[in-house]
Design an enzyme around this catalytic site. Structure first.
Site, short mmCIF file in Angstrom:
data_model
loop_
_atom_site.label_atom_id
_atom_site.label_comp_id
_atom_site.label_asym_id
_atom_site.label_seq_id
_atom_site.Cartn_x
_atom_site.Cartn_y
_atom_site.Cartn_z
N GLY A 13 110.54 15.52 -2.78
CA GLY A 13 109.65 15.76 -1.64
C GLY A 13 108.30 15.05 -1.72
CB ILE A 14 104.94 16.38 -0.85
CG1 ILE A 14 105.29 16.73 0.61
CG2 ILE A 14 103.48 15.96 -0.97
CD1 ILE A 14 104.68 18.03 1.13
CE1 TYR A 143 104.50 27.92 -0.40
CE2 TYR A 143 103.96 28.19 1.93
CZ TYR A 143 104.17 27.37 0.83
OH TYR A 143 104.04 26.00 0.97
CE LYS A 147 101.46 26.05 -1.52
NZ LYS A 147 101.34 24.96 -2.49
#
Ligand SMILES: NC(=O)c1ccc[n+]([C@@H]2O[C@H](COP(=O)([O-])OP(=O)(O)OC[C@H]3O[C@@H](n4cnc5c(N)ncnc54)[C@H](OP(=O)(O)O)[C@@H]3O)[C@@H](O)[C@H]2O)c1
Length: 240
Positions: A13-14, A143, A147
Site C-alpha cells: 500500500g502507501i 481506529y 489516529k
C-alpha cells in the site's frame, strides 16, 4: 552522503508506494514489516533494505532504530497501522491494547528511539493519519481514536522538536485503494457496497491510489517551512 529514510509497514500500500518514490528520489530506504516473507519480497521488488519488526513490540522497535544511530536518519515515516471495524459492544480489552500498541505507542516509541539519529541530520517525521479523525467511520471508533492521538502527538512533537530543527507532520488519507480494506474484517460484498457508495459521494468520484498519497508525503517532506501540519489527501471528501 546519501539521505536515508525508514518507512514502517513498507511491504504494501502507501508504505510501499512511498518507499518506491523515495528510492526514485535518491534516498537510501529501509522498510520494516512484521511478516518476513512479505517484507523481504517487497524490499527485493523495490530494491531497498528491510528490517523485520512488529510495531506492537517494544524490543522490535528498539532493534529497528539501531542501524541508524551512527550515521543518522533523514526521514522517518510512521506508516504501519492496523484497521479493523468493530462495534463498541464487541470491543474487548485486548482490542484496546492491540490498536493502541500498534497505532500510537509504536510510532511514539520509534520516534523516541530514533531521535538521536534524526538530530544528527535535522530529520523529518511524517505520521500517516486518516480522515477518520475528522469524519465518522462506522464501527471505527477505536481506529479513529488512535489516529486522533497520532495527530495530536504530531502537533505537540512539532513544538518539542522544533528547537532541534526536526519537523513533524502528518498526512491524512481518505479512501485509498490498498490491501488495508481486506484486513478490516468486512466481507467482500460489504467492501464492494461501501466502495460504490463512497465513489458516489467523494467529490473526485473515485478511490485514491497509494502513489497519490506518496506524492503528498514527498511534497510535505520537501516543504521546509511546514511543521505540525496535517495534509489531507482524500479526493475532497473533507469538504462534504
Ligand atoms: N487505505 C486507506 O484507505 C487509508 C485511509 C486512511 C489512512 N490509511 C493509513 O495509511 C497507512 C498505510 O495503510 P495502507 O492503506 O497502505 O494499508 P496496508 O497496505 O495494509 O499497509 C499497512 C502496513 O502496515 C503493516 N503493519 C500493520 N501492523 C503492523 C505491525 N504491528 N508491525 C509492523 N507493520 C505492521 C502492514 O503489514 P502486513 O502486510 O503484515 O499487514 C502493512 O505493511 C496506515 O497508517 C493506515 O491507517 C489508509
Amino acid at each position: 552522503m546519501k539521505k536515508t529514510a525508514l518507512i514502517t509497514g513498507g511491504n504494501s500500500g502507501i508504505g510501499y508506494a512511498t518507499a518506491t518514490l523515495l528510492k526514485k528520489k535518491g534516498y537510501s530506504v529501509v522498510i520494516s514489516g512484521r511478516h518476513r516473507d512479505r517484507v523481504k519480497r517487497a524490499a527485493a521488488e523495490i530494491g531497498v533494505e528491510y528490517i523485520l519488526a512488529d510495531m506492537a513490540k517494544l524490543d522490535d522497535i528498539k532493534r529497528l532504530s539501531l542501524p541508524f544511530q551512527d550515521e543518522g536518519l533523514d526521514v522517518l515515516i510512521n506508516n504501519a497501522a492496523i484497521a479493523k471495524f468493530i462495534p463498541l459492544s464487541r470491543l474487548s480489552p485486548s482490542d484496546y491494547s492491540f490498536f493502541f500498541n500498534t497505532n500510537i505507542r509504536g510510532p511514539l516509541e520509534l520516534i523516541r528511539e530514533v531521535l538521536p539519529a534524526l538530530e544528527k541530520r535535522q530529520g523529518r517525521i511524517t505520521n500517516i493519519s486518516s480522515i477518520a479523525v475528522n469524519r465518522g467511520l462506522l464501527n471505527g471508533s477505536l481506529y479513529a481514536a488512535t489516529k486522533g492521538a497520532l495527530e495530536a502527538t504530531t502537533r505537540s512533537l512539532a513544538l518539542e522538536l522544533a528547537p532541534k530543527k526536526i519537523r513533524v507532520n502528518a498526512v491524512a488519507p481518505g479512501a485509498i485503494d490498498t490491501p488495508l480494506a481486506a484486513k478490516t474484517g468486512r466481507s467482500k460484498e460489504e467492501l464492494a457496497r461501501r466502495r460504490t457508495m463512497l465513489e458516489q459521494i467523494i467529490p473526485l468520484q473515485r478511490y485514491g491510489r497509494a502513489e497519490e498519497v506518496a506524492q503528498v508525503v514527498w511534497a510535505q517532506l520537501e516543504a521546509t517551512y511546514v511543521t505540525g501540519s496535517v495534509w489531507l489527501v482524500d479526493g475532497g471528501a473533507n469538504i462534504l
